[in-house]
Write a protein that holds these residues in place. Structure first.
Motif, PDB file in Angstrom:
ATOM      1  N   SER A   3       0.805  -1.487   0.120  1.00  0.00           N
ATOM      2  CA  SER A   3       0.167  -0.012  -0.115  1.00  0.00           C
ATOM      3  C   SER A   3       0.958   1.796  -0.314  1.00  0.00           C
ATOM      4  CB  SER A   3      -0.564  -0.257   1.480  1.00  0.00           C
ATOM      5  OG  SER A   3      -1.689   0.974   1.595  1.00  0.00           O
ATOM      6  N   ARG A   4       0.841   2.191  -0.263  1.00  0.00           N
ATOM      7  CA  ARG A   4       1.054   3.137  -0.585  1.00  0.00           C
ATOM      8  C   ARG A   4       1.376   4.321  -0.074  1.00  0.00           C
ATOM      9  NH1 ARG A   4       1.214   5.809  -6.693  1.00  0.00           N
ATOM     10  NH2 ARG A   4       3.165   4.765  -8.016  1.00  0.00           N
ATOM     11  N   LEU A   5       0.124   4.511   1.227  1.00  0.00           N
ATOM     12  CA  LEU A   5      -0.564   4.644   2.148  1.00  0.00           C
ATOM     13  C   LEU A   5      -0.209   4.445   3.548  1.00  0.00           C
ATOM     14  CD1 LEU A   5      -2.712   7.141   2.979  1.00  0.00           C
ATOM     15  CD2 LEU A   5      -4.227   4.525   3.615  1.00  0.00           C
ATOM     16  N   LEU A  72       7.970   8.030  -7.667  1.00  0.00           N
ATOM     17  CA  LEU A  72       9.312   7.321  -7.642  1.00  0.00           C
ATOM     18  C   LEU A  72       9.406   6.268  -7.071  1.00  0.00           C
ATOM     19  CD1 LEU A  72      11.728  10.101  -8.342  1.00  0.00           C
ATOM     20  CD2 LEU A  72      11.277   8.691 -10.166  1.00  0.00           C
ATOM     21  N   GLN A  73       8.879   6.353  -6.103  1.00  0.00           N
ATOM     22  CA  GLN A  73       8.949   5.265  -4.538  1.00  0.00           C
ATOM     23  C   GLN A  73       9.175   3.536  -5.671  1.00  0.00           C
ATOM     24  OE1 GLN A  73       6.613   5.372  -1.549  1.00  0.00           O
ATOM     25  NE2 GLN A  73       6.988   7.309  -0.955  1.00  0.00           N
ATOM     26  N   PRO A  74       7.814   3.046  -6.699  1.00  0.00           N
ATOM     27  CA  PRO A  74       8.537   2.463  -6.612  1.00  0.00           C
ATOM     28  C   PRO A  74       9.639   1.423  -7.510  1.00  0.00           C
ATOM     29  CG  PRO A  74       5.642   2.884  -7.252  1.00  0.00           C
ATOM     30  CD  PRO A  74       6.973   4.070  -6.946  1.00  0.00           C
ATOM     31  N   ILE A  89      15.189  -1.018   5.003  1.00  0.00           N
ATOM     32  CA  ILE A  89      15.670  -0.733   3.767  1.00  0.00           C
ATOM     33  C   ILE A  89      14.468  -0.768   3.269  1.00  0.00           C
ATOM     34  CG2 ILE A  89      16.630  -1.913   2.026  1.00  0.00           C
ATOM     35  CD1 ILE A  89      18.856  -0.460   3.428  1.00  0.00           C
ATOM     36  N   GLU A  90      13.410  -1.197   3.508  1.00  0.00           N
ATOM     37  CA  GLU A  90      12.014  -1.236   3.213  1.00  0.00           C
ATOM     38  C   GLU A  90      11.261   0.313   3.073  1.00  0.00           C
ATOM     39  OE1 GLU A  90       9.530  -4.229   4.203  1.00  0.00           O
ATOM     40  OE2 GLU A  90      10.867  -5.853   3.017  1.00  0.00           O
ATOM     41  N   THR A  97      10.855  10.350   0.426  1.00  0.00           N
ATOM     42  CA  THR A  97       9.969  11.443  -0.054  1.00  0.00           C
ATOM     43  C   THR A  97       9.812  12.346   1.001  1.00  0.00           C
ATOM     44  OG1 THR A  97       8.783   9.574  -1.300  1.00  0.00           O
ATOM     45  CG2 THR A  97       7.520  11.364  -0.776  1.00  0.00           C
ATOM     46  N   LEU A  98       9.769  12.094   2.344  1.00  0.00           N
ATOM     47  CA  LEU A  98       9.869  12.898   3.301  1.00  0.00           C
ATOM     48  C   LEU A  98      10.486  13.787   3.069  1.00  0.00           C
ATOM     49  CD1 LEU A  98       7.587  13.696   5.858  1.00  0.00           C
ATOM     50  CD2 LEU A  98       8.871  12.068   6.635  1.00  0.00           C
ATOM     51  N   LEU A  99      11.689  13.380   3.210  1.00  0.00           N
ATOM     52  CA  LEU A  99      12.733  14.539   3.421  1.00  0.00           C
ATOM     53  C   LEU A  99      13.055  15.277   2.396  1.00  0.00           C
ATOM     54  CD1 LEU A  99      15.829  15.131   4.651  1.00  0.00           C
ATOM     55  CD2 LEU A  99      17.163  13.813   2.918  1.00  0.00           C
ATOM     56  N   ILE A 100      12.263  14.847   1.062  1.00  0.00           N
ATOM     57  CA  ILE A 100      12.241  16.158   0.154  1.00  0.00           C
ATOM     58  C   ILE A 100      11.546  16.573  -0.471  1.00  0.00           C
ATOM     59  CG2 ILE A 100      12.176  16.102  -2.807  1.00  0.00           C
ATOM     60  CD1 ILE A 100      15.102  14.624  -2.007  1.00  0.00           C
TER      61      ILE A 100
END
Length: 115
Positions: A3-5, A72-74, A89-90, A97-100
């Protein structure tokens, strides 16, 4: 399929809308023309109206970065795939994403507070 959520994506989204919230909150007190560009001496050299689309775009940079990183996450998940299935790692794609998103959100907030 994963899940992306997850918590990092939710935090990223919340950070990405902070500049919009600040903009809407300080809009009534902002001067009519605000500086949108500064030279190397930290002197404003370009001004726009406070309701200009450029101001909205500067507020939206963090949200745009969030959406790009979400897509870009996938790719990042494939790059950081490990045999052990390490939780750290996962979680790296979400942390990236959080950092950017946080970096672009801080840039937008600094711009708004300097206006």
């Amino acid at each position: 399929m994963r899940s992306r959520l997850n918590i990092s994506n939710i935090l990223s989204f919340l950070f990405s809308i902070v500049p919009f919230s600040i903009y809407l909150f300080i809009y009534p007190t902002m001067p009519r023309n605000i500086a949108i560009h500064y030279n190397f001496n930290d002197v404003a050299d370009r001004f726009v109206d406070k309701s200009s689309p450029e101001v909205w775009l500067l507020c939206a940079l963090s949200f745009i970065a969030f959406v790009i990183m979400l897509f870009l996450q996938p790719f990042f998940r494939r790059q950081f795939k490990s045999e052990e299935g390490s939780a750290i790692i996962e979680s790296l794609p979400g942390l990236f994403t959080l950092l950017i998103t946080l970096v672009f959100s801080i840039l937008g907030i600094c711009f708004l507070l300097k206006a």
